[in-house]
Scaffold this active site. Structure first.
Site, short mmCIF file in Angstrom:
data_model
loop_
_atom_site.label_atom_id
_atom_site.label_comp_id
_atom_site.label_asym_id
_atom_site.label_seq_id
_atom_site.Cartn_x
_atom_site.Cartn_y
_atom_site.Cartn_z
N ASP A 1 -5.52 2.74 -4.00
CA ASP A 1 -6.94 2.63 -3.19
C ASP A 1 -7.08 3.77 -2.27
OD1 ASP A 1 -5.11 1.84 -1.38
OD2 ASP A 1 -6.23 0.00 -0.98
N ARG A 2 -6.00 4.59 -1.97
CA ARG A 2 -6.24 5.83 -1.33
C ARG A 2 -6.37 7.05 -1.85
NH1 ARG A 2 -3.03 5.06 4.63
NH2 ARG A 2 -3.60 3.11 5.15
N ASP B 1 -0.70 1.48 -4.11
CA ASP B 1 -1.67 0.65 -4.95
C ASP B 1 -2.83 1.28 -5.61
OD1 ASP B 1 -2.29 0.81 -2.44
OD2 ASP B 1 -3.23 -1.31 -2.20
N SER C 1 0.81 -1.29 0.01
CA SER C 1 -0.09 0.01 -0.07
C SER C 1 0.81 1.18 0.22
CB SER C 1 -0.97 0.03 1.20
OG SER C 1 -1.83 0.95 1.18
N HIS C 2 0.66 1.91 1.04
CA HIS C 2 1.33 3.56 1.02
C HIS C 2 2.74 3.28 1.70
CE1 HIS C 2 -0.78 2.32 4.43
NE2 HIS C 2 -0.20 2.92 5.32
N LYS D 1 -11.54 -0.14 -1.29
CA LYS D 1 -11.34 1.49 -1.64
C LYS D 1 -10.98 1.68 -2.81
CE LYS D 1 -7.65 1.58 1.64
NZ LYS D 1 -7.56 1.04 2.97
N ASP E 1 -2.22 6.54 -3.61
CA ASP E 1 -1.07 5.56 -2.84
C ASP E 1 -0.32 4.88 -3.70
OD1 ASP E 1 -3.16 4.01 -2.61
OD2 ASP E 1 -2.53 3.01 -0.97
C1 G1P Z 1 -4.19 1.43 8.24
C2 G1P Z 1 -5.40 2.14 8.41
C3 G1P Z 1 -6.73 1.80 8.04
C4 G1P Z 1 -6.54 0.76 6.64
C5 G1P Z 1 -5.50 0.00 6.52
C6 G1P Z 1 -5.14 -0.48 5.20
O1 G1P Z 1 -4.47 0.36 9.27
O2 G1P Z 1 -5.45 2.85 9.48
O3 G1P Z 1 -7.77 2.64 7.90
O4 G1P Z 1 -7.74 0.18 6.35
O5 G1P Z 1 -4.17 1.03 7.22
O6 G1P Z 1 -5.01 0.46 4.27
P1 G1P Z 1 -3.79 0.54 10.66
O7 G1P Z 1 -2.44 0.53 10.32
O8 G1P Z 1 -4.10 1.99 11.17
O9 G1P Z 1 -4.14 -0.79 11.38
ZN ZN Z 2 -3.19 1.04 -0.44
#
Ligand code: G1P
Ligand code: ZN
Length: 544
Positions: A282-283, A280, A114-115, A377, A278
């Site tokens: 999705d954000r 991938d 992800s990010h 998302k 981000d």
């Molecule tokens: C974080 C975000 C959450 C999201 C997840 C995956 O998780 O807070 O909203 O769904 O990344 O992208 P966390 O690190 O808080 O468990």
């Molecule tokens: Zn992501």
């Protein structure tokens, strides 16, 4: 010569998928048998892949290309019928979700952290999504984890790499491999949801925007849809070519990591609208000229205005938000007279509600927004829905926000993160709050009276499953709230997240600096949770 190898192996410690699959340092994923063990565990946990159709792709980060080849060889050795791969091994998370649904595949594997930054010394990840296109529910990730604990062998096809650069059909043993344009089906879906004609006219009228793809997977999608299909000027999308280390950056769309975009949007010649996404895809981050829109507010505004886009013209079935997300969306749901759900953190909790048609739009404070069009998302979807709304309302973002707050009141909101703190201290902080929660109601902190306090437990209204220990919620009598929970996605120590919210109904008080508006809530959080004492930190590492 090609043949199937059965390789003896041993369980590997710590392959426990979190809210978004398994995330680890890239070098760990590259270690002996690591990727292979987890892949085999996924296959076994879903009852094998014999004859099944899978979708496969990732965000292009370091090791994406190698991992795709390994997973293809393992799918072939395990008897999969067909694997559909994005060209170059690329697929954004929402595009993968769409492909699974559109093709009627049995599931998919998405490679991403992800990010989190990418590179050999950064992070890698792997996630399994089911036939509905959504992240595997806990019941499945539990099975995957259990399988990692007793795995004794994996199967892999011994053969040369497939050329993933050319669109078309090929085979690996008895398994068909189809390499598809990663953008085409997704672009078509967006065209079905939104009024592209109206958005095109917006750009013809001189509307200008800037999309920062942060060197990640959204680049090709945004360029194709915004610049080629919708006629936004070339150069609207910046940092639009995915790179294995995301240009050395941190592909997390928030004001801290998308600082360049923030500077442009707050400068004298800012365009009308700005967005970022981000690793991938999705954000999303939404920013107007001179105004940052928090993800919680964005969810509320999108829900209140969704009917302006063709796909949502008939109205919404309901709204869901993750528990720490501000309650701005709840006010919209109340006004619309539709269902509103508070779910634990993580997109997978929205899946059942979406599948059952109970909600149409969902969102998380962590820059995730989406709808029932996929089961993830979707960053670009949020940007396009905003564009559709802007094309209909012809008002600056600033004005849309002021009008929204005037109608519903403003939920001031901020999140404070304390990163890489020793796990035992973080756990002790949370445990203490669990222990004292029952005694908090009625007590005063910094002039705020606690009205309710609990450790959030969720009972899924669709399948009746329950999830406990999802985070401490402390509500105050003036409508303010503090939430504390530990991150489930960090890769180093523990990350404590403190979510702060204050409701303000009075329109003459909707222009306060966020820190000022939240000051009493921040002070009350400290007094109740003793954050400094437990973390040993004077201030959060990241404030969003
Ligand atoms: C974080 C975000 C959450 C999201 C997840 C995956 O998780 O807070 O909203 O769904 O990344 O992208 P966390 O690190 O808080 O468990
Ligand atoms: Zn992501």
């Amino acid at each position: 010569m090609t043949r199937i190898l059965t390789v003896p192996t041993q369980p590997i410690e710590g392959q426990k998928p979190g809210t978004s699959g398994l995330r680890k340092k890239t070098r760990i994923f590259m270690g002996p048998h690591y990727l292979e063990n987890f892949t085999q565990s996924v296959f076994d946990a879903i009852g094998g892949v014999q004859g099944k159709m899978l979708v496969l792709g990732g965000d292009g980060r370091y090791f994406n290309d190698r991992a795709v080849q390994v997973i293809l060889r393992m799918a072939a050795a395990n008897g999969a019928g067909r694997v559909v791969v994005g060209q170059g091994g690329l697929l954004s998370t929402p595009a993968a979700s769409n492909l699974i649904r559109k093709l009627g595949a049995d599931g998919g594997i998405i490679l991403s952290a992800s990010h989190n930054p990418g590179g050999i010394d950064e992070d890698f990840g792997m996630k399994f999504n089911g036939a509905n296109g959504g992240p595997a529910p806990e019941s499945v990730t539990d099975l995957i984890y259990a399988r990692t604990q007793d795995l004794t062998e994996y199967h892999i096809f011994e053969t040369a790499d497939l050329d993933l650069s050319v669109i078309g059909e090929s085979v690996m043993g008895d398994m068909a491999v189809e390499i598809v344009d990663p953008v085409a089906d997704y672009a078509q879906l967006m065209g079905d949801l939104f009024d592209f004609e109206q958005i095109r006219n917006l750009f013809i009228g001189g509307f200008r925007m800037r999309v920062d793809a942060m060197h990640a997977v959204t680049g090709p999608y945004a360029k194709a849809i915004l610049e080629e299909i919708l006629g936004a000027p070339k150069g609207t999308v910046v940092n639009g070519t995915p790179s294995p280390d995301f240009g050395g950056g941190h592909p997390d769309p928030n004001p801290v990591w998308a600082k360049d975009l923030m500077e442009v949007m707050f400068s004298d010649n800012a365009p009308d609208f700005g967005a970022a996404s981000d690793g991938d895809g999705d954000r999303n981050m939404i920013v107007g000229r001179g105004i940052y829109v928090t993800p919680s507010d964005s969810l509320a505004v999108l829900a209140a205005n969704a009917h302006l886009a063709p796909a949502y013209a008939k109205g919404l079935a309901g709204i869901a938000r993750s528990m720490p997300t501000s309650r701005a969306a709840d006010r919209v749901a109340a006004k619309l007279g539709i269902e509103c759900h508070e779910t634990p953190t993580g997109w997978k909790f929205f899946g059942n509600l979406l599948d059952a048609g109970r909600v149409t739009i969902c969102g998380e404070e962590s820059a995730g927004t989406g709808s029932d069009h996929v089961r993830e998302k979707d960053g670009l979807w949020a940007v396009l829905l905003w564009l559709n709304i802007l094309a209909r309302r012809i008002e600056p973002v600033q004005q849309i926000m002021s009008a929204h707050w005037a109608e519903y009141g403003r939920n001031y909101y901020s999140r404070h993160d304390y990163e890489a703190i020793p796990s035992e201290r973080a756990n002790a902080l949370i445990q203490r709050l669990r222990d004292i929660a029952g005694d908090l109601p009625g007590q005063q902190f910094q002039g705020l009276t606690v009205e309710s306090a609990d450790d959030f437990a969720y009972l899924d209204p669709v399948d009746g499953s329950s999830s406990k220990g999802q985070g401490l919620r402390i509500g105050f009598s003036d409508g303010s709230r503090v939430v504390l929970r530990l991150s489930g996605t960090g890769t180093e120590g523990a990350t404590l997240r403190v979510y702060l919210e204050r409701y303000e109904a009075d329109p003459t008080r909707h222009d306060l600096p966020v820190d000022e508006a939240l000051a009493p809530v921040i002070a009350a959080a400290e007094e109740i949770a003793l954050i400094r004492e437990f973390t040993g930190r004077d201030a959060p590492d990241v404030t969003t």
